[in-house]
Design a protein around this motif. Structure first.
Motif, PDB file in Angstrom:
ATOM      1  N   GLY A   1       0.927  -1.473   0.011  1.00 53.64           N
ATOM      2  CA  GLY A   1       0.109   0.027  -0.091  1.00 53.64           C
ATOM      3  C   GLY A   1       0.776   1.128   0.102  1.00 53.64           C
ATOM      4  O   GLY A   1       2.030   1.155   0.166  1.00 53.64           O
ATOM      5  N   PHE A   2       0.165   2.402  -0.069  1.00 56.11           N
ATOM      6  CA  PHE A   2       0.868   3.802  -0.079  1.00 56.11           C
ATOM      7  C   PHE A   2       0.901   3.968   1.266  1.00 56.11           C
ATOM      8  O   PHE A   2       0.402   3.931   2.072  1.00 56.11           O
ATOM      9  CB  PHE A   2      -0.101   4.593  -0.724  1.00 56.11           C
ATOM     10  N   ILE A   3       1.832   4.921   1.657  1.00 53.24           N
ATOM     11  CA  ILE A   3       2.239   5.492   3.121  1.00 53.24           C
ATOM     12  C   ILE A   3       1.649   6.932   2.691  1.00 53.24           C
ATOM     13  O   ILE A   3       2.256   7.803   1.829  1.00 53.24           O
ATOM     14  CB  ILE A   3       3.872   5.745   3.046  1.00 53.24           C
ATOM     15  N   VAL A   4       0.886   7.484   3.531  1.00 53.96           N
ATOM     16  CA  VAL A   4       0.369   8.721   3.285  1.00 53.96           C
ATOM     17  C   VAL A   4       0.502   9.340   5.201  1.00 53.96           C
ATOM     18  O   VAL A   4      -0.196   8.795   5.762  1.00 53.96           O
ATOM     19  CB  VAL A   4      -1.260   8.705   3.324  1.00 53.96           C
ATOM     20  N   LYS A   5       1.434  10.085   5.132  1.00 54.30           N
ATOM     21  CA  LYS A   5       1.794  11.042   6.461  1.00 54.30           C
ATOM     22  C   LYS A   5       2.524  12.237   6.065  1.00 54.30           C
ATOM     23  O   LYS A   5       3.718  12.079   5.573  1.00 54.30           O
ATOM     24  CB  LYS A   5       2.816   9.745   6.952  1.00 54.30           C
ATOM     25  N   GLY A   6       1.608  13.228   6.140  1.00 49.83           N
ATOM     26  CA  GLY A   6       2.352  14.763   5.854  1.00 49.83           C
ATOM     27  C   GLY A   6       2.642  14.765   4.653  1.00 49.83           C
ATOM     28  O   GLY A   6       2.339  14.167   3.576  1.00 49.83           O
ATOM     29  N   ARG A   7       3.836  15.550   4.305  1.00 51.73           N
ATOM     30  CA  ARG A   7       4.336  16.119   3.164  1.00 51.73           C
ATOM     31  C   ARG A   7       5.089  14.557   2.663  1.00 51.73           C
ATOM     32  O   ARG A   7       5.909  14.151   3.309  1.00 51.73           O
ATOM     33  CB  ARG A   7       5.369  16.977   3.140  1.00 51.73           C
ATOM     34  N   SER A   8       5.020  14.292   1.476  1.00 51.02           N
ATOM     35  CA  SER A   8       6.020  13.164   1.065  1.00 51.02           C
ATOM     36  C   SER A   8       7.501  13.563   0.572  1.00 51.02           C
ATOM     37  O   SER A   8       7.629  14.813   0.530  1.00 51.02           O
ATOM     38  CB  SER A   8       5.373  12.585  -0.586  1.00 51.02           C
ATOM     39  N   GLY A   9       8.154  12.764   0.639  1.00 48.34           N
ATOM     40  CA  GLY A   9       9.375  13.043   0.420  1.00 48.34           C
ATOM     41  C   GLY A   9       9.764  13.619  -1.299  1.00 48.34           C
ATOM     42  O   GLY A   9       8.579  13.500  -1.959  1.00 48.34           O
ATOM     43  N   ASN A  10      10.883  13.782  -1.711  1.00 49.54           N
ATOM     44  CA  ASN A  10      11.280  14.119  -3.091  1.00 49.54           C
ATOM     45  C   ASN A  10      11.023  13.181  -4.027  1.00 49.54           C
ATOM     46  O   ASN A  10      11.074  11.884  -3.640  1.00 49.54           O
ATOM     47  CB  ASN A  10      12.797  14.662  -3.096  1.00 49.54           C
ATOM     48  N   TYR A  11      10.688  13.560  -5.083  1.00 50.04           N
ATOM     49  CA  TYR A  11      10.407  12.691  -6.285  1.00 50.04           C
ATOM     50  C   TYR A  11      11.847  11.874  -6.678  1.00 50.04           C
ATOM     51  O   TYR A  11      12.830  12.436  -6.582  1.00 50.04           O
ATOM     52  CB  TYR A  11       9.877  13.243  -7.359  1.00 50.04           C
ATOM     53  N   SER A  12      11.802  10.504  -6.920  1.00 50.74           N
ATOM     54  CA  SER A  12      12.840   9.848  -7.098  1.00 50.74           C
ATOM     55  C   SER A  12      13.212   9.879  -8.920  1.00 50.74           C
ATOM     56  O   SER A  12      12.098  10.580  -9.422  1.00 50.74           O
ATOM     57  CB  SER A  12      12.719   8.268  -7.021  1.00 50.74           C
ATOM     58  N   THR A  13      14.338   9.590  -9.291  1.00 51.63           N
ATOM     59  CA  THR A  13      14.346   9.614 -10.858  1.00 51.63           C
ATOM     60  C   THR A  13      13.069   8.874 -11.558  1.00 51.63           C
ATOM     61  O   THR A  13      12.679   9.241 -12.567  1.00 51.63           O
ATOM     62  CB  THR A  13      15.623   9.372 -11.493  1.00 51.63           C
ATOM     63  N   ALA A  14      12.980   7.683 -10.918  1.00 51.88           N
ATOM     64  CA  ALA A  14      12.132   6.790 -11.677  1.00 51.88           C
ATOM     65  C   ALA A  14      10.625   7.382 -11.365  1.00 51.88           C
ATOM     66  O   ALA A  14       9.917   7.074 -12.454  1.00 51.88           O
ATOM     67  CB  ALA A  14      12.147   5.442 -10.802  1.00 51.88           C
ATOM     68  N   GLU A  15      10.225   7.879 -10.360  1.00 55.05           N
ATOM     69  CA  GLU A  15       9.071   8.703 -10.665  1.00 55.05           C
ATOM     70  C   GLU A  15       8.982   9.778 -11.354  1.00 55.05           C
ATOM     71  O   GLU A  15       8.074   9.882 -12.440  1.00 55.05           O
ATOM     72  CB  GLU A  15       8.635   9.273  -9.106  1.00 55.05           C
ATOM     73  N   ASP A  16       9.840  10.721 -11.698  1.00 52.62           N
ATOM     74  CA  ASP A  16      10.047  11.782 -12.837  1.00 52.62           C
ATOM     75  C   ASP A  16       9.807  11.026 -14.070  1.00 52.62           C
ATOM     76  O   ASP A  16       9.175  11.534 -14.954  1.00 52.62           O
ATOM     77  CB  ASP A  16      11.275  12.398 -12.485  1.00 52.62           C
ATOM     78  N   ASN A  53       3.371   3.004 -10.248  1.00 53.86           N
ATOM     79  CA  ASN A  53       4.556   3.380  -9.290  1.00 53.86           C
ATOM     80  C   ASN A  53       4.652   2.368  -8.235  1.00 53.86           C
ATOM     81  O   ASN A  53       4.003   2.023  -7.724  1.00 53.86           O
ATOM     82  CB  ASN A  53       3.594   4.585  -8.732  1.00 53.86           C
ATOM     83  N   THR A  54       6.030   1.968  -8.352  1.00 52.14           N
ATOM     84  CA  THR A  54       6.565   1.037  -7.278  1.00 52.14           C
ATOM     85  C   THR A  54       7.151   1.376  -5.959  1.00 52.14           C
ATOM     86  O   THR A  54       7.783   0.771  -5.198  1.00 52.14           O
ATOM     87  CB  THR A  54       7.553  -0.062  -7.842  1.00 52.14           C
ATOM     88  N   SER A  55       7.019   2.952  -5.867  1.00 53.13           N
ATOM     89  CA  SER A  55       7.839   3.465  -4.664  1.00 53.13           C
ATOM     90  C   SER A  55       7.166   3.166  -3.285  1.00 53.13           C
ATOM     91  O   SER A  55       7.626   3.393  -2.332  1.00 53.13           O
ATOM     92  CB  SER A  55       7.947   5.140  -4.843  1.00 53.13           C
ATOM     93  N   GLY A  56       5.801   3.250  -3.404  1.00 48.08           N
ATOM     94  CA  GLY A  56       5.123   3.069  -2.104  1.00 48.08           C
ATOM     95  C   GLY A  56       4.773   4.305  -1.565  1.00 48.08           C
ATOM     96  O   GLY A  56       4.346   4.260  -0.434  1.00 48.08           O
ATOM     97  N   ILE A  57       5.029   5.361  -2.324  1.00 48.51           N
ATOM     98  CA  ILE A  57       4.784   6.829  -1.639  1.00 48.51           C
ATOM     99  C   ILE A  57       3.599   7.489  -2.513  1.00 48.51           C
ATOM    100  O   ILE A  57       3.567   7.231  -3.799  1.00 48.51           O
ATOM    101  CB  ILE A  57       5.929   7.645  -1.997  1.00 48.51           C
TER     102      ILE A  57
END
Length: 70
Positions: A1-16, A53-57
């Protein structure tokens, strides 16, 4: 699942790369073309992004739009 907690971290290169791929795929969809609202357009991009999206974010459509504008 996804982690939902405040502001998410920076985008990864894979997400970009995934945002770019989603934008290209959705914007070149001849079956829809320009006959969609901005919110529908970004909803489709988010759906494409979420499916791959496989980051989990968790990334909201607003977050994706903001990142794209960057």
């Amino acid at each position: 699942g996804f982690i939902v907690k405040g502001r998410s971290g920076n985008y990864s290169t894979a997400e970009d790369v995934l945002i770019c791929t989603a934008w290209k795929k959705i914007s070149q969809d001849a079956s829809v073309g320009s006959d969609q609202t901005v919110s529908t357009y970004w909803k489709r991009i988010k759906e494409y992004f979420d499916e791959r999206n496989t980051s989990g974010i968790f990334r909201s459509s607003d977050s994706l739009r903001q990142r794209w504008s960057t």
